[in-house]
Design a protein around this motif. Structure first.
Motif, PDB file in Angstrom:
ATOM      1  N   ASP A  21      32.607  44.008  50.794  1.00  0.00           N
ATOM      2  CA  ASP A  21      32.017  42.838  50.169  1.00  0.00           C
ATOM      3  C   ASP A  21      30.522  42.866  50.462  1.00  0.00           C
ATOM      4  OD1 ASP A  21      34.826  40.726  51.124  1.00  0.00           O
ATOM      5  OD2 ASP A  21      34.501  41.927  49.323  1.00  0.00           O
ATOM      6  N   LEU A  28      31.886  40.018  45.832  1.00  0.00           N
ATOM      7  CA  LEU A  28      33.164  40.377  46.428  1.00  0.00           C
ATOM      8  C   LEU A  28      33.684  41.657  45.787  1.00  0.00           C
ATOM      9  CD1 LEU A  28      34.890  36.876  46.349  1.00  0.00           C
ATOM     10  CD2 LEU A  28      34.340  38.152  48.428  1.00  0.00           C
ATOM     11  N   ASN A  29      34.357  42.487  46.588  1.00  0.00           N
ATOM     12  CA  ASN A  29      34.984  43.693  46.061  1.00  0.00           C
ATOM     13  C   ASN A  29      36.447  43.365  45.727  1.00  0.00           C
ATOM     14  OD1 ASN A  29      35.240  46.505  45.525  1.00  0.00           O
ATOM     15  ND2 ASN A  29      36.296  46.741  47.464  1.00  0.00           N
ATOM     16  N   PRO A  30      36.820  43.293  44.459  1.00  0.00           N
ATOM     17  CA  PRO A  30      38.185  42.846  44.136  1.00  0.00           C
ATOM     18  C   PRO A  30      39.223  43.915  44.456  1.00  0.00           C
ATOM     19  CG  PRO A  30      37.073  43.559  42.146  1.00  0.00           C
ATOM     20  CD  PRO A  30      36.057  43.643  43.251  1.00  0.00           C
ATOM     21  N   PRO A  48      40.843  36.334  40.860  1.00  0.00           N
ATOM     22  CA  PRO A  48      41.089  34.892  40.896  1.00  0.00           C
ATOM     23  C   PRO A  48      39.773  34.129  40.752  1.00  0.00           C
ATOM     24  CG  PRO A  48      41.207  35.836  43.105  1.00  0.00           C
ATOM     25  CD  PRO A  48      40.987  36.981  42.173  1.00  0.00           C
ATOM     26  N   LEU A  71      32.276  34.214  39.289  1.00  0.00           N
ATOM     27  CA  LEU A  71      33.253  33.217  39.731  1.00  0.00           C
ATOM     28  C   LEU A  71      32.972  31.873  39.074  1.00  0.00           C
ATOM     29  CD1 LEU A  71      33.463  33.919  43.591  1.00  0.00           C
ATOM     30  CD2 LEU A  71      34.790  34.917  41.761  1.00  0.00           C
ATOM     31  N   PHE A  89      32.454  39.080  41.389  1.00  0.00           N
ATOM     32  CA  PHE A  89      33.282  40.234  41.726  1.00  0.00           C
ATOM     33  C   PHE A  89      32.575  41.435  41.085  1.00  0.00           C
ATOM     34  CE2 PHE A  89      37.046  38.930  43.787  1.00  0.00           C
ATOM     35  CZ  PHE A  89      37.533  37.751  43.236  1.00  0.00           C
TER      36      PHE A  89
END
Lengths: 129, 249
Positions: A21, A28-30, A48, A71, A89
């Protein structure tokens, strides 16, 4: 089993390094997974807190598939008295070989982005006597 | 076999009523076990009574509200006991871990064990989520029938789940595996709602999963790293070396 010598541990196997991340970029690294079927590869990304209109999927110059998503709201992660904010992400993955890049398709449902990569068939037919 | 140490604080007092039941949760497919048991521990306000450790476990501790917590903890409320692991159970220690839990059950006269887990499904539609029961004993067959729970009929089970089933069968402790269909590689709190509802029905306790339903997206992001670690452990299970007998060389 735990390694005997601390210096034998490859740094890439330390759990902290794998998370990836990016706190500076608020990225964020999904999670993702790749499954192979007879005629296609299927890559899934867990996204999400994202709406379909905020997702971008493309192939870059190096032949990597890149997924970026904004997001719906800033996600705040609190650790050790510090707070880290994330707004995106982002992940890049290498494509498997022999992919029909012109017919790649994507679908987003239930917070999961599913990308279907049809396989290209090449080769010579072998005659059975 | 290396011994798993169960901390002295885990001594269990005799209860006045009800058969003792153990709920066991550890990271696996969809993190169903983790979500289900941690929810019930919080919802039933279970008390922390001890923890479990092993010399080969990755040295890990958690700090919550200034309190030091081990990664594998034992909780209790009346006749219900819960053991939850916040770290994946790696194949190298799975057998020791489960055997020690079984000995713990025998020593403390725990008669039943329930383990919620996840099973891979082709469909990711929330409407298709279902929980199946896999009992190892007639006692649980009857309970499943009374609660109209479908039975897990066919499939293959590998890894820590298989170790759990084998070990408890060997110890002759009735076990019920609750398998909820889920996405195996991503945290699936949506599926865990079905697991929680089913487990609550079996335990005859009332639950309200509204809070989880509202927080599904946050729970998925919060548990992203744990899922990544768990996938590493699941991958290690698949890569266990198999020795080829000399005859086949």
């Amino acid at each position: 089993m735990m390694p005997q010598d601390w210096f034998d541990i490859g740094i890439s196997s330390l759990p902290m390094i794998k998370f990836l991340d990016d706190q500076e970029q608020k990225c964020l690294n999904p999670l993702s997974c790749l499954r192979e079927h007879e005629s296609k590869w299927v890559i899934e990304f867990d996204l999400p807190l994202v709406e379909k209109k905020d997702i971008s999927v493309y192939l870059d110059e190096d032949g990597m598939i890149v997924v970026e998503a904004k997001l719906k709201e800033t996600y705040v992660d609190s650790k050790g008295g510090k707070s880290f904010e994330y707004e995106y992400f982002k992940k890049s993955l290498s494509l498997p070989k022999n992919i029909d890049t012109k017919n790649i398709s994507a679908r987003f449902s239930g917070g999961i982005l599913t990308i279907t990569l049809p396989k290209l068939y090449k080769g010579t037919k072998i005659q059975i006597n | 076999m290396k011994k798993i140490k169960v901390a002295k604080g885990a001594k269990i007092n005799k209860t006045k009523k009800g058969e003792k039941i153990l709920l066991l949760g550890f990271p696996g497919n969809g993190l169903i076990g983790t979500f289900t048991i941690s929810y019930l521990i919080a919802h039933l306000q279970m008390k922390l009574v001890g923890d479990v450790s092993h010399p080969d476990m990755p040295p890990t501790l958690f700090i919550e509200n200034g309190e030091v917590l081990g990664p594998i903890r034992i909780y209790r409320k009346d006749n219900i006991y819960a053991i939850i692991s916040d770290i994946p159970v790696f194949p190298e220690i799975a057998s020791d871990f489960v055997s020690s839990i079984a000995e713990f059950c025998t020593k403390n006269k725990i008669r039943k064990v329930i383990v919620p887990s996840g099973v891979d499904t082709q469909s990711t539609d929330a409407k298709d989520i279902k929980t199946y029961g896999l009992p190892t004993d007639q006692t649980f067959e009857k309970i499943m029938y009374e609660n109209e729970m479908p039975k897990f009929i066919a499939g293959s089970i590998i890894g820590t789940d298989a170790t759990v089933i084998t070990t408890f069968r060997n110890y002759k402790i009735p076990l019920l595996m609750l398998y909820t269909t889920c996405h195996p590689f991503f945290p699936d709190p949506q599926a865990s709602v079905a697991a929680i509802t089913t487990l609550a029905k079996l335990l005859k306790v009332h639950v309200d999963t509204t809070d989880i339903q509202k927080r599904i997206d946050y729970l998925k992001i919060q548990h992203k790293n744990l899922m990544q670690e768990t996938l590493g452990a699941l991958q290690a299970e698949k890569q266990l070396p198999s020795k080829i007998p000399p005859i086949y060389r």
